[in-house]
Design a protein around this motif. Structure first.
Motif, mmCIF file in Angstrom:
data_model
loop_
_atom_site.group_PDB
_atom_site.id
_atom_site.type_symbol
_atom_site.label_atom_id
_atom_site.label_comp_id
_atom_site.label_asym_id
_atom_site.label_seq_id
_atom_site.Cartn_x
_atom_site.Cartn_y
_atom_site.Cartn_z
ATOM 1 N N ILE A 23 73.472 23.155 71.736
ATOM 2 C CA ILE A 23 73.716 22.003 70.862
ATOM 3 C C ILE A 23 73.428 20.656 71.534
ATOM 4 C CG2 ILE A 23 75.373 23.291 69.477
ATOM 5 C CD1 ILE A 23 77.614 21.827 70.829
ATOM 6 N N THR A 24 72.710 19.835 70.798
ATOM 7 C CA THR A 24 72.339 18.500 71.242
ATOM 8 C C THR A 24 72.235 17.601 70.017
ATOM 9 O OG1 THR A 24 70.969 19.486 72.989
ATOM 10 C CG2 THR A 24 70.661 17.136 72.556
ATOM 11 N N LEU A 25 72.655 16.361 70.162
ATOM 12 C CA LEU A 25 72.564 15.412 69.056
ATOM 13 C C LEU A 25 72.137 14.055 69.595
ATOM 14 C CD1 LEU A 25 74.837 15.100 66.000
ATOM 15 C CD2 LEU A 25 74.462 13.052 67.371
ATOM 16 N N VAL A 26 71.173 13.441 68.928
ATOM 17 C CA VAL A 26 70.647 12.136 69.322
ATOM 18 C C VAL A 26 70.687 11.225 68.096
ATOM 19 C CG1 VAL A 26 68.730 10.928 70.443
ATOM 20 C CG2 VAL A 26 69.070 13.377 70.852
ATOM 21 N N LEU A 27 70.999 9.957 68.296
ATOM 22 C CA LEU A 27 71.049 9.032 67.162
ATOM 23 C C LEU A 27 70.447 7.681 67.523
ATOM 24 C CD1 LEU A 27 73.383 6.803 67.919
ATOM 25 C CD2 LEU A 27 74.944 8.497 67.005
ATOM 26 N N ALA A 54 80.165 7.818 66.174
ATOM 27 C CA ALA A 54 79.197 8.597 65.408
ATOM 28 C C ALA A 54 78.747 9.834 66.190
ATOM 29 C CB ALA A 54 77.991 7.726 65.053
ATOM 30 N N LEU A 55 78.482 9.646 67.484
ATOM 31 C CA LEU A 55 78.087 10.775 68.333
ATOM 32 C C LEU A 55 79.168 11.851 68.366
ATOM 33 C CD1 LEU A 55 76.514 8.953 71.419
ATOM 34 C CD2 LEU A 55 75.308 10.515 69.868
ATOM 35 N N GLN A 56 80.408 11.427 68.547
ATOM 36 C CA GLN A 56 81.516 12.368 68.634
ATOM 37 C C GLN A 56 81.705 13.132 67.325
ATOM 38 O OE1 GLN A 56 83.273 12.881 71.612
ATOM 39 N NE2 GLN A 56 83.909 14.720 70.490
ATOM 40 N N LEU A 62 79.017 20.290 65.356
ATOM 41 C CA LEU A 62 78.218 21.303 66.051
ATOM 42 C C LEU A 62 79.095 22.238 66.872
ATOM 43 C CD1 LEU A 62 75.259 19.086 67.321
ATOM 44 C CD2 LEU A 62 75.192 20.732 65.435
ATOM 45 N N LYS A 63 80.078 21.682 67.547
ATOM 46 C CA LYS A 63 80.953 22.463 68.426
ATOM 47 C C LYS A 63 81.751 23.502 67.646
ATOM 48 C CE LYS A 63 82.374 22.946 72.734
ATOM 49 N NZ LYS A 63 81.430 23.307 73.816
ATOM 50 N N LYS A 64 82.073 23.169 66.402
ATOM 51 C CA LYS A 64 82.852 24.084 65.569
ATOM 52 C C LYS A 64 81.969 25.096 64.845
ATOM 53 C CE LYS A 64 86.504 20.681 64.779
ATOM 54 N NZ LYS A 64 87.143 19.776 63.779
ATOM 55 N N GLY A 65 80.670 25.086 65.154
ATOM 56 C CA GLY A 65 79.767 26.054 64.542
ATOM 57 C C GLY A 65 79.020 25.542 63.333
ATOM 58 N N GLY A 336 71.668 6.705 71.371
ATOM 59 C CA GLY A 336 72.600 7.481 72.178
ATOM 60 C C GLY A 336 72.399 8.968 71.979
ATOM 61 N N PHE A 337 73.015 9.742 72.863
ATOM 62 C CA PHE A 337 72.905 11.198 72.749
ATOM 63 C C PHE A 337 74.160 11.846 73.303
ATOM 64 C CE2 PHE A 337 71.106 10.025 76.867
ATOM 65 C CZ PHE A 337 71.666 10.948 77.737
ATOM 66 N N ILE A 338 74.381 13.071 72.865
ATOM 67 C CA ILE A 338 75.492 13.871 73.366
ATOM 68 C C ILE A 338 74.986 15.290 73.563
ATOM 69 C CG2 ILE A 338 76.370 14.393 71.043
ATOM 70 C CD1 ILE A 338 79.234 14.231 72.301
ATOM 71 N N THR A 339 75.314 15.873 74.693
ATOM 72 C CA THR A 339 74.838 17.215 75.040
ATOM 73 C C THR A 339 75.945 18.249 74.862
ATOM 74 O OG1 THR A 339 75.278 16.611 77.351
ATOM 75 C CG2 THR A 339 73.018 16.451 76.588
ATOM 76 N N ALA A 340 75.601 19.507 75.119
ATOM 77 C CA ALA A 340 76.525 20.616 74.853
ATOM 78 C C ALA A 340 77.857 20.481 75.574
ATOM 79 C CB ALA A 340 75.863 21.944 75.218
ATOM 80 N N ASP A 341 77.846 19.834 76.747
ATOM 81 C CA ASP A 341 79.088 19.674 77.505
ATOM 82 C C ASP A 341 79.958 18.539 76.995
ATOM 83 O OD1 ASP A 341 77.600 17.516 78.282
ATOM 84 O OD2 ASP A 341 77.398 18.122 80.379
ATOM 85 N N GLY A 342 79.508 17.848 75.952
ATOM 86 C CA GLY A 342 80.309 16.778 75.346
ATOM 87 C C GLY A 342 80.142 15.421 75.992
ATOM 88 N N LYS A 343 79.243 15.306 76.953
ATOM 89 C CA LYS A 343 79.034 14.024 77.622
ATOM 90 C C LYS A 343 78.157 13.117 76.760
ATOM 91 C CE LYS A 343 79.553 15.730 82.357
ATOM 92 N NZ LYS A 343 78.903 15.895 83.694
ATOM 93 N N LYS A 344 78.661 11.909 76.501
ATOM 94 C CA LYS A 344 77.963 10.964 75.639
ATOM 95 C C LYS A 344 77.321 9.851 76.460
ATOM 96 C CE LYS A 344 81.525 9.799 73.048
ATOM 97 N NZ LYS A 344 82.639 10.668 73.438
ATOM 98 N N THR A 345 76.179 9.392 76.001
ATOM 99 C CA THR A 345 75.497 8.248 76.600
ATOM 100 C C THR A 345 75.027 7.329 75.479
ATOM 101 O OG1 THR A 345 74.711 9.508 78.509
ATOM 102 C CG2 THR A 345 73.542 7.468 77.994
#
Length: 351
Positions: A23-27, A54-56, A62-65, A336-345
């Motif tokens: 899972i990955t999300l970019v905005l 928004a990222l969270q 995604l984390k919940k499936g 910004g983006f957030i990766t599978a480990d939940g780290k946001k940038t």
């Protein structure tokens, strides 16, 4: 026959085997002349908080499936509901003093897409775009027809005054005044709205700032644990735009595109250039036909092709392996983006 059935079932099971590490999300929240010189600590904090929220929101889905489509829609809802961005609540005004909204969404697994343009009463246009994709046989609906469809499908409908924000209104007045000066030599007279809609401005609205050209379109691309990509884009267009004008955001292949075989893309910038250059699809095509990586393809289109044609703005692009790129040729882009480990940038400036 039994062996064939076994192979089909095995392949199906393998394709649906979830992998949370994917899972990955970019905005993005718009590009333009966004500079440190024009940014106060208070304003920067407001934007960073909104982008992180928004990222969270998308990550939690995604984390919940949840699917990439679910995540994209939820993420964009946050930005559509914030007066800080040019989408939904913070949409800019047209020449006639209206808020006309466009949005699109695309599913990378099926290549299905949906879009709406010129809507004025749908609180969250991204949801209307998804409804067009999933609950109609069409790809795009516009104006009153799109609004009627959204209402029939149970989406939240609001009075047009909901979208009013004082700063966006003042932005229109400034644009009209500048236009009048430029058109003094001609007989064309801009139709200045005489009254602002009645709506009290909030503290959040006061944090919105205008610093020259800023394309505040919002967008999101996501990869879910099932390996599927999705892209979504939502916008209020350009301040002082003329009747019927539609930008790139709801145009599939221009401002929005997704294909599991290549990438998911959402763009922000001067829409006319993005439409002419078919920016989102061009990035995917470079990956498919020339074998470029998502980063190579995105930079080729944004930093070379668009620049050569005079286009300004940026994109977010994500492939099915979780690789992504966020290039822009303007002075800044909310991203910004957030990766599978939940780290946001979250990033704003060029450097």
């Amino acid at each position: 026959m039994k062996k064939l059935l076994f192979l089909l079932l095995s392949t199906s099971a393998f394709a649906q085997n979830p992998d949370p590490s994917k899972i990955t999300l970019v905005l993005h929240g718009g590009a333009g002349t966004i500079t440190r010189q024009n940014m106060t600590p208070e304003k920067e904090k407001a934007y960073r908080e909104a982008l992180n929220r928004a990222l969270q929101t998308g990550y939690d889905v995604l984390k919940k499936g949840g699917t990439s489509l679910d995540a994209v829609e939820a993420t964009i809802h946050v930005m559509e509901d914030s007066p800080l961005f040019n989408a939904g609540k913070g949409a800019v005004f047209t020449h006639e003093g209206k808020n006309e909204l466009d949005a699109a969404v695309m599913d990378g697994k099926t290549l299905k897409a949906g879009a709406v343009a010129g809507v004025t009463t749908v609180r969250n246009p991204i949801s209307a775009a998804r409804a067009v994709m999933e609950k109609s046989e069409h790809v795009m609906m516009i104006g009153k027809g799109a609004e009627t469809f959204a209402k029939e499908k149970g989406l939240t409908i609001v009075d047009p005054s909901y979208f009013y924000t004082e700063n966006r209104w003042q932005g229109l007045q400034k644009a009209l005044k500048e236009e009048k000066v430029k058109l003094d030599h001609s007989e064309e007279k801009p139709a200045k709205p005489t009254k602002a809609p009645k709506n009290a401005s909030s503290r959040a609205e006061e944090l919105i700032f205008s610093e020259g050209k800023k394309f505040g379109t919002v967008g999101c691309v996501a990869l879910d644990q099932y390996g599927n990509l999705a892209a979504g884009t939502s916008t209020g267009g350009m301040t002082n735009k003329r009747y019927g004008r539609v930008g790139d955001a709801p145009i599939i292949g221009a401002g929005t595109y997704a294909d599991n075989e290549t990438c998911a893309v959402s763009a922000t910038g001067h829409g006319e250039y993005f439409i002419r250059s078919v920016v989102a699809y061009d990035i995917a095509a470079l990956m498919r036909y020339k074998g470029l990586s998502v980063e190579e393809a995105a930079k080729e289109v944004v930093n070379k092709k668009l620049v050569e044609r005079g286009g300004e703005g940026g994109v977010i692009a994500l492939d099915a392996k979780g690789n992504f790129s966020m290039p822009f040729n303007s002075e800044g882009m909310y991203r910004g983006f957030i990766t599978a480990d939940g780290k946001k940038t979250v990033e704003i400036y060029k450097d």
